[in-house]
Scaffold this motif. Structure first.
Motif, PDB file in Angstrom:
ATOM      1  N   GLY A 182      49.408 -67.260 -73.713  1.00 14.67           N
ATOM      2  CA  GLY A 182      48.293 -68.117 -73.239  1.00 14.67           C
ATOM      3  C   GLY A 182      47.627 -68.778 -74.299  1.00 14.67           C
ATOM      4  N   LEU A 183      48.004 -69.407 -74.873  1.00 13.46           N
ATOM      5  CA  LEU A 183      47.627 -70.275 -75.748  1.00 13.46           C
ATOM      6  C   LEU A 183      46.844 -71.329 -74.629  1.00 13.46           C
ATOM      7  CD1 LEU A 183      50.209 -71.988 -77.901  1.00 13.46           C
ATOM      8  CD2 LEU A 183      49.336 -69.234 -78.157  1.00 13.46           C
ATOM      9  N   GLY A 184      47.050 -71.434 -74.157  1.00 11.81           N
ATOM     10  CA  GLY A 184      45.510 -72.274 -73.261  1.00 11.81           C
ATOM     11  C   GLY A 184      45.093 -74.292 -73.754  1.00 11.81           C
ATOM     12  N   LEU A 185      46.140 -74.598 -74.005  1.00 12.23           N
ATOM     13  CA  LEU A 185      46.077 -75.858 -74.988  1.00 12.23           C
ATOM     14  C   LEU A 185      45.712 -76.901 -74.058  1.00 12.23           C
ATOM     15  CD1 LEU A 185      49.164 -76.114 -77.325  1.00 12.23           C
ATOM     16  CD2 LEU A 185      46.624 -75.629 -77.955  1.00 12.23           C
ATOM     17  N   GLY A 186      45.106 -77.811 -74.243  1.00  8.00           N
ATOM     18  CA  GLY A 186      44.661 -78.788 -73.258  1.00  8.00           C
ATOM     19  C   GLY A 186      42.972 -78.307 -72.364  1.00  8.00           C
ATOM     20  N   GLN A 187      42.635 -77.504 -72.799  1.00 13.45           N
ATOM     21  CA  GLN A 187      41.210 -76.823 -72.449  1.00 13.45           C
ATOM     22  C   GLN A 187      39.961 -78.526 -73.314  1.00 13.45           C
ATOM     23  OE1 GLN A 187      40.322 -73.044 -72.897  1.00 13.45           O
ATOM     24  NE2 GLN A 187      38.594 -73.093 -72.011  1.00 13.45           N
ATOM     25  N   GLN A 188      39.048 -78.319 -72.352  1.00 10.35           N
ATOM     26  CA  GLN A 188      37.634 -78.963 -72.499  1.00 10.35           C
ATOM     27  C   GLN A 188      37.302 -78.595 -73.870  1.00 10.35           C
ATOM     28  OE1 GLN A 188      36.309 -80.894 -69.654  1.00 10.35           O
ATOM     29  NE2 GLN A 188      37.888 -82.589 -68.929  1.00 10.35           N
ATOM     30  N   GLY A 189      36.229 -78.974 -75.195  1.00 10.93           N
ATOM     31  CA  GLY A 189      36.167 -78.395 -76.019  1.00 10.93           C
ATOM     32  C   GLY A 189      36.622 -77.449 -76.892  1.00 10.93           C
ATOM     33  N   LYS A 190      37.997 -76.658 -76.477  1.00  7.16           N
ATOM     34  CA  LYS A 190      38.585 -76.077 -77.270  1.00  7.16           C
ATOM     35  C   LYS A 190      39.064 -75.851 -78.661  1.00  7.16           C
ATOM     36  CE  LYS A 190      42.656 -73.029 -77.229  1.00  7.16           C
ATOM     37  NZ  LYS A 190      42.442 -71.869 -76.687  1.00  7.16           N
ATOM     38  N   ASN A 191      38.313 -74.644 -79.710  1.00  8.82           N
ATOM     39  CA  ASN A 191      38.182 -74.442 -81.049  1.00  8.82           C
ATOM     40  C   ASN A 191      40.427 -74.516 -80.991  1.00  8.82           C
ATOM     41  OD1 ASN A 191      38.281 -74.016 -83.741  1.00  8.82           O
ATOM     42  ND2 ASN A 191      36.288 -73.004 -83.415  1.00  8.82           N
ATOM     43  N   LEU A 192      40.839 -74.885 -81.607  1.00 10.85           N
ATOM     44  CA  LEU A 192      41.767 -74.743 -82.705  1.00 10.85           C
ATOM     45  C   LEU A 192      42.541 -73.835 -83.660  1.00 10.85           C
ATOM     46  CD1 LEU A 192      43.535 -77.942 -81.285  1.00 10.85           C
ATOM     47  CD2 LEU A 192      43.245 -75.735 -79.993  1.00 10.85           C
ATOM     48  N   MET A 193      41.451 -73.488 -84.314  1.00 12.86           N
ATOM     49  CA  MET A 193      41.306 -73.325 -85.378  1.00 12.86           C
ATOM     50  C   MET A 193      41.879 -71.823 -85.485  1.00 12.86           C
ATOM     51  SD  MET A 193      39.945 -73.218 -88.595  1.00 12.86           S
ATOM     52  CE  MET A 193      38.825 -74.105 -88.604  1.00 12.86           C
ATOM     53  N   GLY A 194      41.764 -70.914 -84.961  1.00 12.92           N
ATOM     54  CA  GLY A 194      42.650 -70.169 -84.723  1.00 12.92           C
ATOM     55  C   GLY A 194      44.396 -70.187 -84.363  1.00 12.92           C
ATOM     56  N   LEU A 195      44.543 -70.925 -83.518  1.00 15.90           N
ATOM     57  CA  LEU A 195      46.179 -71.063 -83.739  1.00 15.90           C
ATOM     58  C   LEU A 195      46.158 -72.010 -84.873  1.00 15.90           C
ATOM     59  CD1 LEU A 195      48.116 -71.383 -81.924  1.00 15.90           C
ATOM     60  CD2 LEU A 195      47.376 -73.387 -80.615  1.00 15.90           C
ATOM     61  N   GLN A 196      45.667 -72.368 -85.566  1.00 23.27           N
ATOM     62  CA  GLN A 196      46.172 -73.238 -86.764  1.00 23.27           C
ATOM     63  C   GLN A 196      46.950 -71.999 -87.516  1.00 23.27           C
ATOM     64  OE1 GLN A 196      46.679 -76.688 -87.246  1.00 23.27           O
ATOM     65  NE2 GLN A 196      47.881 -75.655 -89.074  1.00 23.27           N
ATOM     66  N   LEU A 197      45.461 -71.037 -88.044  1.00 20.54           N
ATOM     67  CA  LEU A 197      45.944 -69.401 -88.390  1.00 20.54           C
ATOM     68  C   LEU A 197      47.096 -69.045 -88.511  1.00 20.54           C
ATOM     69  CD1 LEU A 197      41.796 -68.334 -88.933  1.00 20.54           C
ATOM     70  CD2 LEU A 197      43.520 -69.104 -90.912  1.00 20.54           C
ATOM     71  N   LEU A 198      47.405 -68.806 -86.871  1.00 17.32           N
ATOM     72  CA  LEU A 198      48.464 -68.209 -86.226  1.00 17.32           C
ATOM     73  C   LEU A 198      50.176 -69.194 -86.786  1.00 17.32           C
ATOM     74  CD1 LEU A 198      49.917 -67.581 -83.099  1.00 17.32           C
ATOM     75  CD2 LEU A 198      51.004 -68.720 -84.282  1.00 17.32           C
ATOM     76  N   VAL A 199      49.798 -70.626 -86.905  1.00 15.19           N
ATOM     77  CA  VAL A 199      50.941 -71.587 -87.281  1.00 15.19           C
ATOM     78  C   VAL A 199      51.198 -71.202 -88.794  1.00 15.19           C
ATOM     79  CG1 VAL A 199      51.235 -73.894 -87.630  1.00 15.19           C
ATOM     80  CG2 VAL A 199      51.208 -73.560 -85.839  1.00 15.19           C
ATOM     81  N   ASP A 200      50.281 -71.314 -89.628  1.00 11.83           N
ATOM     82  CA  ASP A 200      49.638 -71.122 -90.943  1.00 11.83           C
ATOM     83  C   ASP A 200      50.630 -70.065 -91.616  1.00 11.83           C
ATOM     84  OD1 ASP A 200      48.563 -74.170 -91.342  1.00 11.83           O
ATOM     85  OD2 ASP A 200      46.887 -73.128 -91.502  1.00 11.83           O
ATOM     86  N   LEU A 201      49.870 -69.002 -91.212  1.00 10.74           N
ATOM     87  CA  LEU A 201      50.309 -67.883 -91.582  1.00 10.74           C
ATOM     88  C   LEU A 201      52.174 -67.328 -91.156  1.00 10.74           C
ATOM     89  CD1 LEU A 201      49.900 -64.922 -92.803  1.00 10.74           C
ATOM     90  CD2 LEU A 201      49.573 -63.384 -90.598  1.00 10.74           C
ATOM     91  N   ILE A 202      52.632 -67.854 -90.179  1.00 10.44           N
ATOM     92  CA  ILE A 202      53.705 -68.664 -89.843  1.00 10.44           C
ATOM     93  C   ILE A 202      54.559 -68.712 -90.818  1.00 10.44           C
ATOM     94  CG2 ILE A 202      55.528 -68.749 -87.973  1.00 10.44           C
ATOM     95  CD1 ILE A 202      54.599 -65.812 -87.281  1.00 10.44           C
ATOM     96  N   THR A 203      54.139 -69.978 -91.359  1.00 16.36           N
ATOM     97  CA  THR A 203      54.729 -71.206 -91.907  1.00 16.36           C
ATOM     98  C   THR A 203      54.164 -70.954 -93.700  1.00 16.36           C
ATOM     99  OG1 THR A 203      53.080 -72.435 -92.037  1.00 16.36           O
ATOM    100  CG2 THR A 203      54.839 -72.917 -90.134  1.00 16.36           C
ATOM    101  N   GLY A 204      53.824 -69.225 -93.229  1.00 16.98           N
ATOM    102  CA  GLY A 204      54.148 -69.336 -94.974  1.00 16.98           C
ATOM    103  C   GLY A 204      53.016 -70.136 -96.213  1.00 16.98           C
ATOM    104  N   GLN A 205      52.254 -70.468 -95.325  1.00 20.18           N
ATOM    105  CA  GLN A 205      50.827 -71.213 -95.745  1.00 20.18           C
ATOM    106  C   GLN A 205      49.490 -70.401 -95.769  1.00 20.18           C
ATOM    107  OE1 GLN A 205      50.435 -75.575 -94.636  1.00 20.18           O
ATOM    108  NE2 GLN A 205      52.684 -75.269 -93.256  1.00 20.18           N
ATOM    109  N   LEU A 206      49.489 -69.469 -95.777  1.00 17.06           N
ATOM    110  CA  LEU A 206      49.010 -68.471 -95.172  1.00 17.06           C
ATOM    111  C   LEU A 206      48.560 -66.670 -95.850  1.00 17.06           C
ATOM    112  CD1 LEU A 206      45.082 -68.664 -94.612  1.00 17.06           C
ATOM    113  CD2 LEU A 206      45.882 -68.236 -92.447  1.00 17.06           C
ATOM    114  N   GLY A 207      47.863 -66.115 -96.344  1.00 16.24           N
ATOM    115  CA  GLY A 207      48.161 -64.906 -96.055  1.00 16.24           C
ATOM    116  C   GLY A 207      48.460 -64.778 -97.815  1.00 16.24           C
ATOM    117  N   SER A 208      48.233 -63.339 -97.747  1.00 19.05           N
ATOM    118  CA  SER A 208      48.386 -62.167 -99.683  1.00 19.05           C
ATOM    119  C   SER A 208      49.942 -62.741 -99.032  1.00 19.05           C
ATOM    120  CB  SER A 208      47.816 -61.367 -99.702  1.00 19.05           C
ATOM    121  OG  SER A 208      49.063 -60.633 -98.388  1.00 19.05           O
ATOM    122  N   GLU A 209      50.477 -62.231-100.577  1.00 15.90           N
ATOM    123  CA  GLU A 209      51.879 -62.478-100.817  1.00 15.90           C
ATOM    124  C   GLU A 209      52.633 -61.023 -99.931  1.00 15.90           C
ATOM    125  OE1 GLU A 209      54.923 -60.912-104.836  1.00 15.90           O
ATOM    126  OE2 GLU A 209      52.525 -62.065-105.072  1.00 15.90           O
TER     127      GLU A 209
END
Length: 385
Positions: free
Chosen positions: A129-156
C-alpha cells in the motif's frame, strides 16, 4: 493446489447423527450487494446505499452441494463463517428441516518440508500500500524506507541488520486510488478489470523507488486493487515496460497476486489483501488476523470468490486451494501489523502476518527467517522504531 469440487458423502454416525462431508457454506445476507443491483445502479434505476459491512441479525448460514441446501443452526457461528468455506459438520436434522450442528471439522493440509537451519540471520522485508500518485502525498516516510534498505540511514547495528535482507515483497497497491479513471469508480464491479492508471506520475514515482531498491536487493512486486492490471483474481504481474529504469536490473520480479515463492527454503504464500478485506465486509469478525487464520484452516485463500470477490472462471480446478501448509502466510494492505505462529492439531506450524498499508501507517514488516520473529518497522520524519 487441488480440485475444490469434492465428492459428497453422507456418513451415518451413532444412530440419527450424520456427518455432511466437504460441502460449501453459503451465507444468506440481506444486505449483500447483487450484480442486478449494480446493473440497476449503473443505469440510475435504483439508488443503492453505500455500506462498509454487509451483515445483519437476519443472516442465515446454509450448507449446500450440487443437489440440495440445508440451513445450519446450533454449534456454529453464523456471523463469522463466510460463503465458500468447505467444512464437515456433525449433527442431525430436526423436524423443522434445519441441521443442528454439534461439531465442525476442516481439511488437513499436507506437511510442508522442514525449515532449513540457517546459521545466521536472513530477513524478508514486507511492505504494501505505498499509494503513490496521490495528490499532495508526503514521500518522506517512503524515502526513509529506501535509505534504510540501501544502507544510507540508521545506526551501524541497523545497517548491519538491513544488509541481511534477501528479499523485499511489495504486497500490492503501489499506486493509490487517485490514479484510477474516475469513471471506473462508478462502474459495476463485474467490469472492474477495466481499471487503469490515468496518470503516469505515480508509475514514474514507483519506478524511481524500485530502481533504488533493486540495485541493492531482489524485489518481488505484486499487483493490488488499484494497480494497472486485471482487477479480477488471480491478478497478473505488472508489465515491466512500466518500469524502464528498474527493469534494467535482473533483481526486479513482477509477480502475481496471490503470490507463492520459495525463499531460503521457506514456502511463502500471500495476497495483496483483497480476500481478507472481502471476508471482513461480510462477517462480524473485527480481527483481520483471525480471518487470515480461518482461510488457512479451511485450506482456501479466497473462499468468497467468485461470490463477492471477482475471479477468473476455472472449470476443472480451483487455483486458490491450499494443499500444503506454507511456512509463511501473509495478507497485505491491512489496517495494522499482526503476527501469530499458528499450529494445527498435528503440530504443523505456520507464521501468519498482516501487513499494514504503508500510506496510512508508514510501516513495513521485517521477518527473521532464522528465528521466525516478525517486527513492525515504522518510517516517519519524527520517529522510527
Amino acid at each position: 493446489m487441488g480440485d475444490r469440487d469434492q465428492n459428497i458423502q453422507t456418513l451415518p454416525v451413532e444412530g440419527t447423527r450424520e456427518v455432511l462431508y466437504h460441502r460449501d457454506l453459503l451465507q444468506a445476507h440481506e444486505l449483500k450487494p447483487s450484480i442486478l443491483d449494480e446493473v440497476s445502479e449503473e443505469y440510475n434505476l435504483i439508488p443503492q446505499p453505500k455500506k462498509d459491512r454487509y451483515t445483519s441479525d437476519s443472516d442465515t448460514l446454509i450448507l449446500e452441494d450440487e443437489l440440495q441446501r440445508i440451513t445450519l443452526v446450533g454449534n456454529i457461528n453464523i456471523q463469522t463463517a463466510c460463503t465458500g468455506m468447505v467444512v464437515a459438520v456433525l449433527g442431525e436434522e430436526k423436524e423443522n428441516g434445519k441441521f443442528h450442528v454439534e461439531d465442525t471439522c476442516f481439511m488437513n493440509l499436507q506437511q510442508p518440508s522442514p525449515l532449513p537451519a540457517l546459521e545466521e540471520d536472513r530477513y524478508i522485508f514486507f511492505v504494501s500500500g505505498l499509494g503513490l500518485g496521490q495528490q499532495g502525498k508526503n514521500l518522506m516516510g517512503l524515502q526513509l524506507l529506501v535509505d534504510l534498505i540501501t544502507g544510507q540511514l540508521g545506526s551501524e547495528e541497523e545497517q548491519k541488520k538491513f544488509s541481511k535482507v534477501i528479499r523485499i515483497i511489495l504486497a500490492g497497491d503501489g499506486l493509490s486510488r487517485d490514479t484510477q479513471d474516475t469513471s471506473v469508480l462508478h462502474t459495476a464491479k463485474y467490469l472492474s478489470w477495466k481499471v487503469q492508471a490515468t496518470t503516469v506520475e505515480g508509475v514514474k514515482e514507483l519506478d524511481d523507488i524500485l530502481t533504488q531498491l533493486v540495485s541493492n536487493v531482489p524485489v518481488d512486486i505484486m499487483p493490488g486493487e488499484f494497480d494497472p492490471t486485471n482487477g479480477i483474481l488471480p491478478q497478473q504481474p505488472l508489465h515491466k515496460c512500466m518500469f524502464p529504469k528498474a527493469n534494467a536490473y535482473p533483481t526486479l520480479n513482477c509477480v502475481t497476486n496471490p503470490y507463492e515463492a520459495d525463499i531460503a527454503g521457506c514456502r511463502v504464500i500471500g495476497t495483496s489483501g483483497q480476500p481478507v478485506t472481502d471476508i471482513y465486509q461480510f462477517t462480524t469478525n473485527e480481527d483481520r488476523l483471525e480471518i487470515l487464520e480461518e482461510t488457512l484452516k479451511t485450506g482456501h485463500i479466497a473462499p468468497t470468490a467468485p461470490d463477492t470477490l471477482p475471479c477468473y472462471p476455472f472449470l476443472k480446478e480451483d487455483p486458490f486451494i491450499l494443499s500444503e501448509m506454507p511456512h509463511i502466510y501473509f495478507a497485505g494492505n491491512q489496517t495494522k501489523f499482526q503476527s501469530k505462529l499458528w499450529e494445527d492439531e498435528s503440530g504443523q506450524k505456520c507464521l501468519l502476518l498482516t501487513i499494514p498499508r504503508f500510506s496510512q501507517t508508514q510501516a513495513g514488516v521485517l521477518l527473521n527467517l532464522r528465528t521466525m520473529d516478525a517486527t513492525a518497522v515504522v518510517f516517519s520524519s519524527e520517529f522510527m522504531e
